[in-house]
Scaffold this motif. Structure first.
Motif, PDB file in Angstrom:
ATOM      1  N   ALA A  19      46.830  37.006  26.811  1.00 41.14           N
ATOM      2  CA  ALA A  19      47.866  37.172  27.861  1.00 41.14           C
ATOM      3  C   ALA A  19      47.142  37.878  29.207  1.00 41.14           C
ATOM      4  O   ALA A  19      47.785  37.273  30.170  1.00 41.14           O
ATOM      5  CB  ALA A  19      49.015  38.386  27.294  1.00 41.14           C
ATOM      6  N   TRP A  20      46.046  38.392  28.802  1.00 41.30           N
ATOM      7  CA  TRP A  20      45.717  38.937  30.183  1.00 41.30           C
ATOM      8  C   TRP A  20      44.916  37.775  30.822  1.00 41.30           C
ATOM      9  O   TRP A  20      44.786  37.719  32.146  1.00 41.30           O
ATOM     10  CB  TRP A  20      44.529  39.964  30.028  1.00 41.30           C
ATOM     11  CG  TRP A  20      43.848  40.586  30.928  1.00 41.30           C
ATOM     12  CD1 TRP A  20      44.220  41.458  32.104  1.00 41.30           C
ATOM     13  CD2 TRP A  20      42.452  40.211  31.223  1.00 41.30           C
ATOM     14  NE1 TRP A  20      43.308  41.576  32.877  1.00 41.30           N
ATOM     15  CE2 TRP A  20      42.066  40.977  32.650  1.00 41.30           C
ATOM     16  CE3 TRP A  20      41.513  39.276  30.748  1.00 41.30           C
ATOM     17  CZ2 TRP A  20      40.815  40.847  33.142  1.00 41.30           C
ATOM     18  CZ3 TRP A  20      40.216  39.268  31.213  1.00 41.30           C
ATOM     19  CH2 TRP A  20      39.850  40.188  32.678  1.00 41.30           C
ATOM     20  N   LEU A  21      44.194  36.960  30.191  1.00 41.83           N
ATOM     21  CA  LEU A  21      43.484  35.612  30.399  1.00 41.83           C
ATOM     22  C   LEU A  21      44.635  34.881  31.187  1.00 41.83           C
ATOM     23  O   LEU A  21      44.315  34.263  32.229  1.00 41.83           O
ATOM     24  CB  LEU A  21      42.607  35.022  29.646  1.00 41.83           C
ATOM     25  CG  LEU A  21      41.492  35.690  29.055  1.00 41.83           C
ATOM     26  CD1 LEU A  21      40.681  35.121  27.914  1.00 41.83           C
ATOM     27  CD2 LEU A  21      40.297  35.707  30.121  1.00 41.83           C
ATOM     28  N   LEU A  22      45.822  34.496  30.610  1.00 34.13           N
ATOM     29  CA  LEU A  22      46.547  33.872  31.239  1.00 34.13           C
ATOM     30  C   LEU A  22      47.125  34.293  32.428  1.00 34.13           C
ATOM     31  O   LEU A  22      47.196  33.455  33.389  1.00 34.13           O
ATOM     32  CB  LEU A  22      47.890  33.449  30.254  1.00 34.13           C
ATOM     33  CG  LEU A  22      47.289  32.604  29.013  1.00 34.13           C
ATOM     34  CD1 LEU A  22      48.809  32.441  27.902  1.00 34.13           C
ATOM     35  CD2 LEU A  22      47.018  31.176  29.717  1.00 34.13           C
ATOM     36  N   ARG A  23      47.359  35.493  32.565  1.00 31.28           N
ATOM     37  CA  ARG A  23      48.079  35.982  33.619  1.00 31.28           C
ATOM     38  C   ARG A  23      46.899  36.071  34.991  1.00 31.28           C
ATOM     39  O   ARG A  23      47.035  35.862  36.174  1.00 31.28           O
ATOM     40  CB  ARG A  23      48.360  37.482  33.466  1.00 31.28           C
ATOM     41  CG  ARG A  23      48.997  38.204  34.834  1.00 31.28           C
ATOM     42  CD  ARG A  23      49.380  39.693  34.357  1.00 31.28           C
ATOM     43  NE  ARG A  23      50.545  39.433  33.597  1.00 31.28           N
ATOM     44  CZ  ARG A  23      51.065  40.552  33.163  1.00 31.28           C
ATOM     45  NH1 ARG A  23      50.733  41.654  33.232  1.00 31.28           N
ATOM     46  NH2 ARG A  23      52.310  40.536  32.442  1.00 31.28           N
ATOM     47  N   LYS A  24      45.565  36.298  34.451  1.00 31.18           N
ATOM     48  CA  LYS A  24      44.514  36.156  35.615  1.00 31.18           C
ATOM     49  C   LYS A  24      44.541  34.805  36.075  1.00 31.18           C
ATOM     50  O   LYS A  24      44.408  34.760  37.253  1.00 31.18           O
ATOM     51  CB  LYS A  24      43.270  36.870  35.051  1.00 31.18           C
ATOM     52  CG  LYS A  24      41.981  36.866  36.150  1.00 31.18           C
ATOM     53  CD  LYS A  24      40.914  37.312  35.216  1.00 31.18           C
ATOM     54  CE  LYS A  24      39.722  37.204  36.195  1.00 31.18           C
ATOM     55  NZ  LYS A  24      38.668  37.621  35.312  1.00 31.18           N
ATOM     56  N   ASN A  25      44.486  33.734  35.358  1.00 31.86           N
ATOM     57  CA  ASN A  25      44.354  32.472  35.565  1.00 31.86           C
ATOM     58  C   ASN A  25      45.528  32.089  36.647  1.00 31.86           C
ATOM     59  O   ASN A  25      45.368  31.321  37.480  1.00 31.86           O
ATOM     60  CB  ASN A  25      44.189  31.387  34.381  1.00 31.86           C
ATOM     61  CG  ASN A  25      42.835  31.694  33.942  1.00 31.86           C
ATOM     62  OD1 ASN A  25      41.912  31.951  34.405  1.00 31.86           O
ATOM     63  ND2 ASN A  25      42.692  31.330  32.723  1.00 31.86           N
ATOM     64  N   ARG A  26      46.740  32.664  36.234  1.00 30.67           N
ATOM     65  CA  ARG A  26      47.958  32.331  37.111  1.00 30.67           C
ATOM     66  C   ARG A  26      47.731  32.774  38.394  1.00 30.67           C
ATOM     67  O   ARG A  26      48.201  32.140  39.386  1.00 30.67           O
ATOM     68  CB  ARG A  26      49.066  32.446  36.287  1.00 30.67           C
ATOM     69  CG  ARG A  26      49.387  31.649  35.146  1.00 30.67           C
ATOM     70  CD  ARG A  26      50.597  31.880  34.377  1.00 30.67           C
ATOM     71  NE  ARG A  26      50.942  31.239  33.283  1.00 30.67           N
ATOM     72  CZ  ARG A  26      51.874  31.538  32.480  1.00 30.67           C
ATOM     73  NH1 ARG A  26      52.789  32.191  32.496  1.00 30.67           N
ATOM     74  NH2 ARG A  26      51.925  30.369  31.605  1.00 30.67           N
ATOM     75  N   GLU A  27      47.297  33.939  38.526  1.00 32.64           N
ATOM     76  CA  GLU A  27      47.164  34.747  39.727  1.00 32.64           C
ATOM     77  C   GLU A  27      46.134  34.040  40.838  1.00 32.64           C
ATOM     78  O   GLU A  27      46.398  34.154  41.991  1.00 32.64           O
ATOM     79  CB  GLU A  27      46.856  36.030  39.613  1.00 32.64           C
ATOM     80  CG  GLU A  27      47.914  36.961  38.971  1.00 32.64           C
ATOM     81  CD  GLU A  27      47.707  38.466  38.861  1.00 32.64           C
ATOM     82  OE1 GLU A  27      46.458  38.972  38.897  1.00 32.64           O
ATOM     83  OE2 GLU A  27      48.351  39.054  38.038  1.00 32.64           O
ATOM     84  N   HIS A  28      45.322  33.329  40.260  1.00 30.06           N
ATOM     85  CA  HIS A  28      44.139  32.781  41.070  1.00 30.06           C
ATOM     86  C   HIS A  28      44.341  31.417  41.010  1.00 30.06           C
ATOM     87  O   HIS A  28      44.656  30.512  40.998  1.00 30.06           O
ATOM     88  CB  HIS A  28      42.674  33.222  40.392  1.00 30.06           C
ATOM     89  CG  HIS A  28      42.362  34.632  40.771  1.00 30.06           C
ATOM     90  ND1 HIS A  28      42.193  35.169  41.805  1.00 30.06           N
ATOM     91  CD2 HIS A  28      42.405  35.469  39.487  1.00 30.06           C
ATOM     92  CE1 HIS A  28      42.054  36.373  41.452  1.00 30.06           C
ATOM     93  NE2 HIS A  28      41.906  36.671  40.231  1.00 30.06           N
TER      94      HIS A  28
END
Length: 57
Positions: A48-57
């Motif tokens: 979930a953290w990786l997905l959120r990080k990728n969506r923010e950038h």
């Protein structure tokens, strides 16, 4: 998703489940289930953290 699977495979291998030993025996089941539950929780949180990080950038 491939990164998450790779991390999961590495963790399982480090725990001794990726080298052909198979699942633990009945006497070992309780502690192993706790470890696997923790691993699943950590993997889900990491994913979930990786997905959120990728969506923010």
């Amino acid at each position: 998703m491939a990164q998450l699977e790779a991390v999961r495979a590495q963790l399982l291998a480090k725990m001794g489940y990726g080298n052909g030993t198979g699942l633990p025996q009945t006497s070992e089941a309780h502690s192993s289930w706790a470890q696997l539950l923790g691993l699943a929780l950590a993997g889900t949180t990491l994913g979930a953290w990786l997905l959120r990080k990728n969506r923010e950038h």
